[in-house]
Enzyme design. Structure first.
Site, PDB file in Angstrom:
ATOM      1  N   HIS A   1       0.823  -1.226  -0.163  1.00  0.00           N
ATOM      2  CA  HIS A   1      -0.043  -0.048  -0.036  1.00  0.00           C
ATOM      3  C   HIS A   1       1.035   1.096   0.070  1.00  0.00           C
ATOM      4  CE1 HIS A   1      -3.061   2.928   1.153  1.00  0.00           C
ATOM      5  NE2 HIS A   1      -3.795   2.070   0.941  1.00  0.00           N
TER       6      HIS A   1
ATOM      7  N   ASP B   1      -7.835  -3.787  -0.881  1.00  0.00           N
ATOM      8  CA  ASP B   1      -8.381  -4.051  -2.040  1.00  0.00           C
ATOM      9  C   ASP B   1      -8.512  -5.481  -2.566  1.00  0.00           C
ATOM     10  OD1 ASP B   1      -8.928  -1.184  -2.640  1.00  0.00           O
ATOM     11  OD2 ASP B   1      -6.632  -0.955  -2.727  1.00  0.00           O
TER      12      ASP B   1
END
Length: 426
Positions: free
Chosen positions: A305, A362
């Site tokens: 991330h 995600d």
């Protein structure tokens, strides 16, 4: 506390601002005037604070995410989405009476003008749902033309419950348009999350029964996506709103910003990657090797991330829900099997472990949405559903703080003065 800068033989003192979590920032608001023209250059604003905000705190190094001081782990485990929405927007967790009123007021404002259906009918079935939702959200302005008086608590509250009531309807309609199904207007007897599920999935000839495992997973997903500090879409909402654009227009701009694959479209990119691996034979070890090869253009989506340098705290929470949903629904899907294979290998491979490239939110949200039968193109719409209260909170805070209109500076690198030349001489 001050910081100093030297330029052209002159020294300038700039104040340092300290946040409640011991963050420090150099306040450069007087720099250009004091130095007669000196500005800072920060591409992508990675080192620039655009505002002071009391909504969300995150620490990417330590994997911390808090809404108004409350840990995301505690909220996801114990709270309902509307509780979290109220917290983000108004600053405190609601009492039982406040929550019931908030929900009832939202239900009272959930009806969408029939003429909005005519706009929806104008889109082809092939239209991307995010484009549809952005357009319909913007179109709401035509049916609610009055500007919001930000100095009136009642006006602000009414604008908030209107968008909270109508936005899920627009999202559900975008899905049903894509699927070629009749539009559903929801059921006021249901909770906020269950009503969203019904509007999306009820078939006209069948009774829709709420699956508590699915409802719980969606509740957690929306909470985890509700806000994330000054990301691309949140800062878009604030800068559009800084021109005194209305709430609906600002939210529509946020939807468009979220659409990009580097922002809200990441969970869609995860599933598209998994499908590509499946089409190539489903060899996860082959693709893990490709991901580790710096000369290979393949990128493993859904791992690591930009903000969280250790782990994504949201991923730990939603992984459990993903396992519960897959177990409860008993789905046999080779794409989801590939996802589980990649997850297992990444968590055991020293290359990924050493670099802290863990599966992020995600990755797991895409798995859950696919398991629920939500089309890939709708994944970002689901993200927008969750992010709605964060956008509202950011817009409200910006307007109440009377922030000036956003107007970044630039360093001009084009041609210097050139005299105009007649066309016959060019």
């Amino acid at each position: 506390m001050n910081a100093s800068i030297e330029f052209n033989g002159n020294k300038y003192e700039l104040p340092v601002v300290k946040g409640s979590e011991n963050e420090h920032a150099i306040d450069i608001s007087t720099l250009r005037v004091a130095t007669k023209g000196l500005i800072t250059l920060d591409r992508g604003y990675k080192n620039t604070g655009s505002c002071e905000s009391g909504i969300t705190f995150l620490d990417g190094e330590k994997g911390i995410l808090r809404y108004r001081g409350y840990a995301i782990e505690e909220l996801a485990e114990n709270a309902g989405f509307l509780e979290v929405a109220y917290l983000l927007i108004f600053g405190e967790l609601p009492s039982k009476a406040e929550l019931e009123k908030f929900h009832q007021d939202i239900k009272n404002e959930s009806q969408v003008d029939e003429d909005v259906k005519k706009i929806l009918d104008g889109f082809p079935k092939s239209a991307h749902p995010m484009g549809v939702v952005s357009s319909l959200t913007s179109a709401l302005i035509a049916f609610n033309p009055g500007s919001v008086n930000v100095d009136s608590k009642e006006d602000m509250y009414q604008a908030i419950v209107k968008i909270m009531g109508k936005f899920p309807v627009l999202c559900a309609w975008a899905l049903r348009k894509k699927a070629g199904q009749p539009l559903d207007y929801g059921d006021d007897s249901l909770g906020y999350i269950d009503n969203i599920l019904k509007m999306m999935f009820k078939k006209p000839n069948q009774e829709y029964k709420i699956n508590p495992v699915v409802s719980s997973a969606l509740n957690k997903l929306l909470i985890l996506h509700a806000d994330h500090e000054q990301n691309c879409s949140a800062s878009t909402v604030r800068i559009v709103g800084s021109s005194h654009a209305g709430l609906f227009a600002s939210i529509s701009a946020g939807v468009s910003a979220l659409w990009g694959p580097l922002h809200g479209g990441a969970n869609q990119a995860v599933i598209e990657m998994l499908e590509a691996i499946k089409e190539d034979g489903g060899d996860t070890k082959k693709y893990m090797a490709k991901a580790k090869d710096k000369d290979d253009p393949f990128r493993l989506m859904g791992f690591g991330h930009r903000v969280y340098k250790n782990f994504d705290p949201r991923a730990k929470i939603i992984k459990k829900s993903a396992d519960e949903v897959l177990g409860d629904l008993g789905i046999q899907d080779p794409v989801l099997d590939i996802a589980k294979g990649l997850e297992k290998e990444a968590l055991e491979d020293n290359y990924f472990v050493d670099r802290k490239l863990y599966p992020n939110v995600d990755f797991y949200s895409g798995i859950i949405y696919r398991a629920l039968g939500i089309p890939t193109e709708m994944f970002t719409v689901m993200f927008a559903l969750g992010r709605l209260p964060g956008w509202i909170a950011q817009w409200r805070e910006m307007r109440l703080m009377k922030e000036p209109i956003g107007r970044p500076r630039q360093i001009y690198v084009g041609e210097t003065y050139r005299p105009y030349m007649e066309i016959s001489n060019r």
